[in-house]
Design an enzyme around this catalytic site. Structure first.
Site, PDB file in Angstrom:
ATOM      1  N   GLU A   1     -13.619 -25.312   5.498  1.00  0.00           N
ATOM      2  CA  GLU A   1     -12.605 -25.184   6.539  1.00  0.00           C
ATOM      3  C   GLU A   1     -12.908 -24.007   7.465  1.00  0.00           C
ATOM      4  O   GLU A   1     -12.655 -24.062   8.663  1.00  0.00           O
ATOM      5  CB  GLU A   1     -11.224 -25.029   5.894  1.00  0.00           C
ATOM      6  CG  GLU A   1     -10.833 -26.293   5.135  1.00  0.00           C
ATOM      7  CD  GLU A   1      -9.631 -26.143   4.232  1.00  0.00           C
ATOM      8  OE1 GLU A   1      -8.522 -26.274   4.724  1.00  0.00           O
ATOM      9  OE2 GLU A   1      -9.810 -25.895   3.021  1.00  0.00           O
TER      10      GLU A   1
ATOM     11  N   HIS B   1      -8.841 -34.911  -0.455  1.00  0.00           N
ATOM     12  CA  HIS B   1      -8.904 -33.458  -0.641  1.00  0.00           C
ATOM     13  C   HIS B   1      -8.076 -33.144  -1.881  1.00  0.00           C
ATOM     14  O   HIS B   1      -6.846 -33.191  -1.858  1.00  0.00           O
ATOM     15  CB  HIS B   1      -8.341 -32.755   0.606  1.00  0.00           C
ATOM     16  CG  HIS B   1      -8.304 -31.264   0.505  1.00  0.00           C
ATOM     17  ND1 HIS B   1      -9.132 -30.434   1.244  1.00  0.00           N
ATOM     18  CD2 HIS B   1      -7.550 -30.435  -0.248  1.00  0.00           C
ATOM     19  CE1 HIS B   1      -8.889 -29.177   0.935  1.00  0.00           C
ATOM     20  NE2 HIS B   1      -7.919 -29.147   0.035  1.00  0.00           N
TER      21      HIS B   1
ATOM     22  N   GLY C   1      -7.270 -30.405  -4.551  1.00  0.00           N
ATOM     23  CA  GLY C   1      -7.381 -28.995  -4.946  1.00  0.00           C
ATOM     24  C   GLY C   1      -6.101 -28.582  -5.622  1.00  0.00           C
ATOM     25  O   GLY C   1      -5.475 -29.392  -6.307  1.00  0.00           O
TER      26      GLY C   1
ATOM     27  N   ARG D   1      -6.621 -19.579  11.160  1.00  0.00           N
ATOM     28  CA  ARG D   1      -6.044 -20.806  10.610  1.00  0.00           C
ATOM     29  C   ARG D   1      -4.533 -20.749  10.833  1.00  0.00           C
ATOM     30  O   ARG D   1      -3.891 -19.748  10.500  1.00  0.00           O
ATOM     31  CB  ARG D   1      -6.338 -20.891   9.119  1.00  0.00           C
ATOM     32  CG  ARG D   1      -5.638 -22.060   8.496  1.00  0.00           C
ATOM     33  CD  ARG D   1      -5.723 -22.048   7.003  1.00  0.00           C
ATOM     34  NE  ARG D   1      -5.043 -23.210   6.461  1.00  0.00           N
ATOM     35  CZ  ARG D   1      -4.332 -23.199   5.356  1.00  0.00           C
ATOM     36  NH1 ARG D   1      -4.192 -22.088   4.659  1.00  0.00           N
ATOM     37  NH2 ARG D   1      -3.753 -24.286   4.914  1.00  0.00           N
TER      38      ARG D   1
ATOM     39  N   LYS E   1      -7.347 -13.550   4.112  1.00  0.00           N
ATOM     40  CA  LYS E   1      -8.734 -13.865   3.751  1.00  0.00           C
ATOM     41  C   LYS E   1      -9.557 -13.850   5.024  1.00  0.00           C
ATOM     42  O   LYS E   1      -9.066 -14.266   6.085  1.00  0.00           O
ATOM     43  CB  LYS E   1      -8.817 -15.280   3.151  1.00  0.00           C
ATOM     44  CG  LYS E   1      -8.247 -15.393   1.773  1.00  0.00           C
ATOM     45  CD  LYS E   1      -8.583 -16.782   1.221  1.00  0.00           C
ATOM     46  CE  LYS E   1      -7.532 -17.212   0.238  1.00  0.00           C
ATOM     47  NZ  LYS E   1      -7.275 -18.611   0.137  1.00  0.00           N
TER      48      LYS E   1
ATOM     49  N   ARG F   1       3.043 -28.975  -7.301  1.00  0.00           N
ATOM     50  CA  ARG F   1       3.944 -29.712  -6.394  1.00  0.00           C
ATOM     51  C   ARG F   1       4.105 -31.157  -6.848  1.00  0.00           C
ATOM     52  O   ARG F   1       3.156 -31.772  -7.321  1.00  0.00           O
ATOM     53  CB  ARG F   1       3.381 -29.699  -4.970  1.00  0.00           C
ATOM     54  CG  ARG F   1       3.466 -28.355  -4.313  1.00  0.00           C
ATOM     55  CD  ARG F   1       2.803 -28.368  -2.946  1.00  0.00           C
ATOM     56  NE  ARG F   1       1.788 -27.340  -2.867  1.00  0.00           N
ATOM     57  CZ  ARG F   1       0.846 -27.285  -1.935  1.00  0.00           C
ATOM     58  NH1 ARG F   1       0.789 -28.202  -0.996  1.00  0.00           N
ATOM     59  NH2 ARG F   1      -0.047 -26.311  -1.935  1.00  0.00           N
TER      60      ARG F   1
ATOM     61  N   ASN G   1      -7.573 -16.173   7.655  1.00  0.00           N
ATOM     62  CA  ASN G   1      -6.525 -17.015   7.077  1.00  0.00           C
ATOM     63  C   ASN G   1      -5.457 -16.060   6.540  1.00  0.00           C
ATOM     64  O   ASN G   1      -5.601 -15.493   5.458  1.00  0.00           O
ATOM     65  CB  ASN G   1      -7.112 -17.876   5.962  1.00  0.00           C
ATOM     66  CG  ASN G   1      -6.088 -18.822   5.361  1.00  0.00           C
ATOM     67  OD1 ASN G   1      -4.898 -18.767   5.711  1.00  0.00           O
ATOM     68  ND2 ASN G   1      -6.530 -19.674   4.464  1.00  0.00           N
TER      69      ASN G   1
ATOM     70  N   HIS H   1      -4.179 -29.971   5.711  1.00  0.00           N
ATOM     71  CA  HIS H   1      -5.606 -29.964   5.338  1.00  0.00           C
ATOM     72  C   HIS H   1      -6.461 -30.630   6.422  1.00  0.00           C
ATOM     73  O   HIS H   1      -7.542 -31.149   6.139  1.00  0.00           O
ATOM     74  CB  HIS H   1      -5.856 -30.746   4.028  1.00  0.00           C
ATOM     75  CG  HIS H   1      -5.239 -30.151   2.813  1.00  0.00           C
ATOM     76  ND1 HIS H   1      -4.652 -30.923   1.841  1.00  0.00           N
ATOM     77  CD2 HIS H   1      -5.137 -28.871   2.383  1.00  0.00           C
ATOM     78  CE1 HIS H   1      -4.202 -30.148   0.873  1.00  0.00           C
ATOM     79  NE2 HIS H   1      -4.477 -28.888   1.174  1.00  0.00           N
TER      80      HIS H   1
ATOM     81  N   GLY I   1     -11.556 -28.148  -4.670  1.00  0.00           N
ATOM     82  CA  GLY I   1     -11.849 -27.670  -6.025  1.00  0.00           C
ATOM     83  C   GLY I   1     -11.960 -28.762  -7.076  1.00  0.00           C
ATOM     84  O   GLY I   1     -12.962 -28.863  -7.789  1.00  0.00           O
TER      85      GLY I   1
HETATM   86  P1  AMP Z   1      -8.823 -25.430  -4.321  1.00  0.00           P
HETATM   87  O1  AMP Z   1      -7.360 -25.446  -3.999  1.00  0.00           O
HETATM   88  O2  AMP Z   1      -9.628 -26.352  -3.448  1.00  0.00           O
HETATM   89  O3  AMP Z   1      -9.405 -24.050  -4.407  1.00  0.00           O
HETATM   90  O4  AMP Z   1      -8.952 -26.040  -5.801  1.00  0.00           O
HETATM   91  C1  AMP Z   1      -8.530 -25.337  -6.931  1.00  0.00           C
HETATM   92  C2  AMP Z   1      -8.300 -26.305  -8.065  1.00  0.00           C
HETATM   93  O5  AMP Z   1      -9.479 -27.077  -8.312  1.00  0.00           O
HETATM   94  C3  AMP Z   1      -8.030 -25.634  -9.405  1.00  0.00           C
HETATM   95  O6  AMP Z   1      -6.678 -25.315  -9.567  1.00  0.00           O
HETATM   96  C4  AMP Z   1      -8.437 -26.726 -10.387  1.00  0.00           C
HETATM   97  O7  AMP Z   1      -7.358 -27.591 -10.612  1.00  0.00           O
HETATM   98  C5  AMP Z   1      -9.520 -27.486  -9.663  1.00  0.00           C
HETATM   99  N1  AMP Z   1     -10.861 -27.221 -10.216  1.00  0.00           N
HETATM  100  C6  AMP Z   1     -11.704 -26.217  -9.903  1.00  0.00           C
HETATM  101  N2  AMP Z   1     -12.841 -26.296 -10.650  1.00  0.00           N
HETATM  102  C7  AMP Z   1     -12.700 -27.372 -11.467  1.00  0.00           C
HETATM  103  C8  AMP Z   1     -13.495 -27.992 -12.483  1.00  0.00           C
HETATM  104  N3  AMP Z   1     -14.693 -27.516 -12.805  1.00  0.00           N
HETATM  105  N4  AMP Z   1     -13.002 -29.081 -13.108  1.00  0.00           N
HETATM  106  C9  AMP Z   1     -11.791 -29.564 -12.792  1.00  0.00           C
HETATM  107  N5  AMP Z   1     -10.999 -29.042 -11.840  1.00  0.00           N
HETATM  108  C10 AMP Z   1     -11.427 -27.962 -11.188  1.00  0.00           C
END
Ligand code: AMP
Length: 403
Positions: free
Chosen positions: A387, A209, A211, A91, A14, A242, A7, A181, A332
């Site tokens: 992914e 999704h 995150g 990716r 990554k 965003r 990626n 995504h 996340g």
């Molecule tokens: P990702 O883009 O899928 O890596 O998700 C990252 C985002 O997930 C972080 O910026 C947080 O907003 C959220 N996140 C990760 N762990 C937690 C948690 N334990 N509780 C709430 N939000 C989380």
């Protein structure tokens, strides 16, 4: 049978080396700050060996050299020679209308990805750098495959993907909804069907999704009917930084009042809005939850807005599909925030969602499972996304086709 998944971003790269005999991750890592001073390289193996160093990486080829050296290193290596890598999967964020599935990378494919640079200026040029760097280090004999974030959404009908602006802009610049995504929505929807013991064509699924970037997708009979992200990953609902969708006049109004350039306005919408912009606290949902617990009013507002917007899109997509059998939370926030999931589920009682708070609290940190009780008419799942595995699986199947 090892497949290397890449990626490549503009200043990062990554990677994961996946053994496809059992789909296990053998090693993974990241090169950060490529092209800047004080680059950071970190590498981890499945059995716990690690390497981490601060090193300047002039370009992606430099970064790729480090990856190669780590993979075959006597201390932290996992293979004896590069011959043990049978293929590389990349990716690629924007596949436009040209790519509805993953493809073997040829010069024509690289040119086509390049021709889409205008639609993904931050991503596609970086992916091409990653592909070229891989060719420089691995040679051109190792097959490389491009897996597109947009491909899974290519089944969307025109009524979902045409914007309500003069049609000539679609014809002239291919301005339309593409959705992103895709590999994640594909992975979790297929896994959801597996968990339900049904085939995709028997199901109406809404995948959330959530995150740093977030999108929600409606999948009917195995086809994407609609998705929240649009021409770019800015559309949809509020994310970490965003804005998601808003009245387009807000953009022109602020630009006029504050005398902003398009780049400055773009920065506000992409980097200073969403959870961060509303709360003034953070883009990270964990920080927001903490601030909510301390009674911070704007953090409370930001969290209420996030939940409200998710509920609104789920309702819109359930209506668009004339029903929904399953809802999936992933990424996340979706995989870890029991609080957000619970609040969303509480607003979906009209659909027949009966959440089980006990189960919901348990589904964190990579756990997969149902969070609704047996009498719920809609089943809600938490499914950790993967992914990289989708990229490795697609790469493997293309390898099979060409052999
Ligand atoms: P990702 O883009 O899928 O890596 O998700 C990252 C985002 O997930 C972080 O910026 C947080 O907003 C959220 N996140 C990760 N762990 C937690 C948690 N334990 N509780 C709430 N939000 C989380």
């Amino acid at each position: 049978m090892n497949i290397l998944v890449i990626n490549a971003g503009s200043s990062s790269l990554k990677y994961q080396l996946i053994d496809m005999t059992d789909e296990s991750v053998v090693a993974k890592g990241i090169c950060e700050r490529i092209g800047m001073d004080d680059g950071i390289f970190s590498h981890k193996t499945a059995d716990g060996r690690e390497k981490s160093l601060t090193v300047d990486m002039k370009d992606h080829t430099n970064a790729f050299e480090l990856v190669k050296d780590a993979l075959i290193d006597s201390q932290v290596g996992v293979i004896k020679s590069l011959d043990e890598v049978v293929a590389v999967g990349h990716r690629v964020v924007q596949g436009g209308s040209q790519f509805s599935k993953s493809v073997l990378i040829t010069e024509d494919v690289v040119n086509a990805i390049e021709s889409l640079n205008m639609l993904a200026p931050l991503h596609n040029p970086a992916h091409i750098q990653g592909i070229r760097a891989c060719q420089n280090v691995f040679g051109t004999k190792v097959p490389q495959v491009a897996v597109f974030d947009t491909a899974f959404h290519s089944t969307m009908p025109p009524k979902s993907y045409i914007f309500t602006i003069p049609y000539e802009y679609y014809e002239k610049y291919q301005i339309r909804r593409y959705g992103f995504h895709g590999t994640s929505h594909k992975f979790v929807s297929h896994r959801c069907a597996e968990l339900m013991g049904k085939s995709m064509d028997q199901l109406k699924i809404i995948t959330c999704h959530l995150g740093n970037g977030s999108s929600i997708t409606a999948i009917q009979d195995g086809h994407v009917l609609d998705t929240t992200m649009g021409l770019t990953p800015l559309d949809g609902f509020m994310m970490g930084t965003r804005s998601g969708a808003l009245d387009p006049s807000v953009v022109t109004f602020i630009m006029q009042q504050e005398n902003l350039t398009t780049q400055e306005m773009d920065d506000i919408l992409n980097k200073k809005s969403g959870l961060l912009g509303v709360s003034g606290v953070s883009s990270d949902a964990r920080d927001i939850e903490q601030a909510v617990a301390q009674g911070n009013k704007r953090a409370i507002l930001a969290q209420e807005m996030l939940v409200y917007q998710i509920v609104k899109y789920i309702g819109a997509f359930a209506a668009a599909m004339n029903g929904v059998d399953a809802i999936v939370f992933t990424a996340g926030l979706g995989e870890n925030s029991a609080a957000v999931r619970q609040q969303v589920c509480e607003s979906l009682q009209y659909l027949g969602v009966v959440s089980d708070n006990n189960l919901n609290e348990q589904m964190i940190r990579g756990k997969e499972g149902k969070i609704t009780s047996a009498d719920s008419t809609v089943t809600v799942y938490v499914i950790p996304t993967n992914e990289e595995l989708v990229i490795a699986r697609d790469t493997k199947s293309i390898l099979k086709e060409i052999n």
